[in-house]
Design an enzyme around this catalytic site. Sequence first.
Site, PDB file in Angstrom:
ATOM      1  N   ASP A  30      -6.082   9.191   9.629  1.00 49.75           N
ATOM      2  CA  ASP A  30      -4.682   8.785  10.121  1.00 49.75           C
ATOM      3  C   ASP A  30      -4.522   9.287  11.483  1.00 49.75           C
ATOM      4  O   ASP A  30      -4.641  10.424  11.710  1.00 49.75           O
ATOM      5  CB  ASP A  30      -3.802   9.283   9.150  1.00 49.75           C
ATOM      6  CG  ASP A  30      -3.843   8.123   7.993  1.00 49.75           C
ATOM      7  OD1 ASP A  30      -3.916   6.936   8.063  1.00 49.75           O
ATOM      8  OD2 ASP A  30      -3.894   8.757   6.771  1.00 49.75           O
TER       9      ASP A  30
ATOM     10  N   GLU B  53       0.869  -0.959   0.168  1.00 52.55           N
ATOM     11  CA  GLU B  53       0.066   0.062  -0.149  1.00 52.55           C
ATOM     12  C   GLU B  53       0.766   1.175   0.027  1.00 52.55           C
ATOM     13  O   GLU B  53       1.673   1.374   0.900  1.00 52.55           O
ATOM     14  CB  GLU B  53      -0.930  -0.072   1.629  1.00 52.55           C
ATOM     15  CG  GLU B  53      -2.085   0.536   1.203  1.00 52.55           C
ATOM     16  CD  GLU B  53      -2.584   0.703   2.495  1.00 52.55           C
ATOM     17  OE1 GLU B  53      -3.406   1.878   2.923  1.00 52.55           O
ATOM     18  OE2 GLU B  53      -2.918  -0.176   3.223  1.00 52.55           O
TER      19      GLU B  53
END
Lengths: 401, 264
Positions: B60, B49
């Site tokens: 995040d 990824e």
Amino acid sequence: MTSLTYTLPDERGHFGAYGGRYVPETLMQAVLELEIEYKKAMADPSFQRSLHGLLKDYVGRETPLYFAHNLTEHLKGAKIYLKREDLNHTGAHKINNSLGQALLAERMGKRKVVAETGAGQHGVATATACALLGLECMIYMGAEDIHRQQMNVFRMELLGAKVISVNSGSATLKDAVNEALRYWVTNVEDTHYILGSVMGPHPFPMIVRDFQSVIGYETRKQFIEKEGKLPEAVVACIGGGSNAMGMFYPFIKDETVRLFGVEAAGLGIDTYKHAASMTKGKPGILHGAMMYLLQDGNGQIQEAHSISAGLDYPGVGPEHSHLKDIGRVHYESIKDEEALEALKLLCQLEGIIPALESSHAIAYALKLAPTMNRDDGVVICLSGRGDKDVETVRARLGGNE
Amino acid sequence: MTRIHKVMQELKNNNGKAFVPYVMAGDGGLQSLPERITFLEKAGATAIEIGIPFSDPVADGPVIQQAGLRALENGTTLKAVIQTIGEIRPIVHIPLIIMTYMNPILAYGIPKFIEDSFRAGVDGLILPDLPVEEEDIIAGHADKAGIEIIRLVSLTSPLERIHNIANRGKGFLYAVTVNGITGVRQGFNEQLLQHLKKVKNISNLPVLAGFGISTSTHVQEIIQYCDGVIVGSKIIELFNQGDLDGIVELINAVKTVKNSLKDL
């Protein structure tokens, strides 16, 4: 121009190309449930009774529509009226939305509330509503704004809220929204997020607009009572855009009423120190919605700048973005210096110290009114009072004024 | 057969589990991306990824956010990352998946982004701020190019929604393991393990778990209930500390677990 059947947002929360629900999957259930619960609440007479009872007896609505005689004479143009949202409890329009959403949180059984704040007015309003309803309250605020608005931080703490300083990014409103969203993702099961402006994922732009539209409905009724007609122009300042959206919404279908949204041009729109997302931004996605955004060519969000903490945001609500594209609202910008001059003028002529945010709207009206007929009417949304800004103003004006 | 489908099928045939590490493109300079990709492939990663930095990454936690800011300070752009992927693609055999937020893609232009990604050999997309309700904005373009949008399900997704997402899914299903943001956590609770079993029962696609997985023990615990894991923040930390052995150790943790689902 506009249709008489303006029914936005659509069922997916879109205003034309804008809005939507661009949020992590973890939040999707919460925003979907919120939409359902909100619609149920608004259709429930007992919720409406609680809300309107509190707006009347606790907030102090309706707020006056004041004819600014001295300012009108000074400018020798259209009649200027001020919608006195500064006279609301806690000193700004923000309480209309905070109270509505806090009642909604209580109804949904969520005892904890998280919110973001820029100038602190939304934080103070949310802390107030939470104190009233006995909800636990947590407010994220940029470190830069904490520095600029220390009195509001103290007020929030006095009201029992926990204020958390945000140091990431530009340490202002945008970053406070990021952190509030992160907190909400992590605590979504027992926490409601009281978003403070007409932004964020659907249904927030609709909810905040609806709770703020009391401003425009009252103005419409009051102006007709005083002048026997609708105003020719309505002016409101725009950061995220909640006071403006609340003011404009009831006038959208009235094609004779020109609507003006005034952004912060900061040091000038040709510098990088401004918050004029409509004038200089491009459509993009931030904080859950598609809207006009200040960004670079690679889609990185740019930092906004304004002397006014409440306008210091790089985006603008999705409904405003749509209203710009269809040409229903004119979006203009006003520099820090012009806002300060307007603030001084209103103090001296009318004995009213406006918030720096609202001073942007006043500054634009100072340009607009002299171009209009003396029979015409201009309403300025005086979204908040300036007590919170006197230190900033004193620092800029040297304390000699 | 797509590259993602192929590696997942091979794993299934060989009784194996997937390990998908996350790297932030441009953290440590964009020139370090090819060497990190080749290192991870050699160490046994199933797919990689590749994070594209964004100024406001609300899904995040601090580790990935800071890595993104470092990458932005290094001048990393989506365009340059796609170009770098194109350059390394001929010597990398495993799937490469771009993870980013919608705004950098919008600024790039969706059709052009898909076209350039296809040419560079990108296999999939993970877009944490794109729920299924909004995916029409990009899904048609991606489908046409054969780039798979990896859909996410979370602990808060109700059953019907999980069905809907799983049915639309491509490549694999990304099961978010915490209510929260990315980042290192102490451990997982039984509710999560039950949730993974539920998702696994519903989904015809392989189910990979991600968010908060940071130790070999975590990997071994959680992987009994899914088809693989995605590890982000910990990989970033290990790269930054230069602890390549730590990365190898994490990847090896999946290899010791047989591909059978454990009953709770």
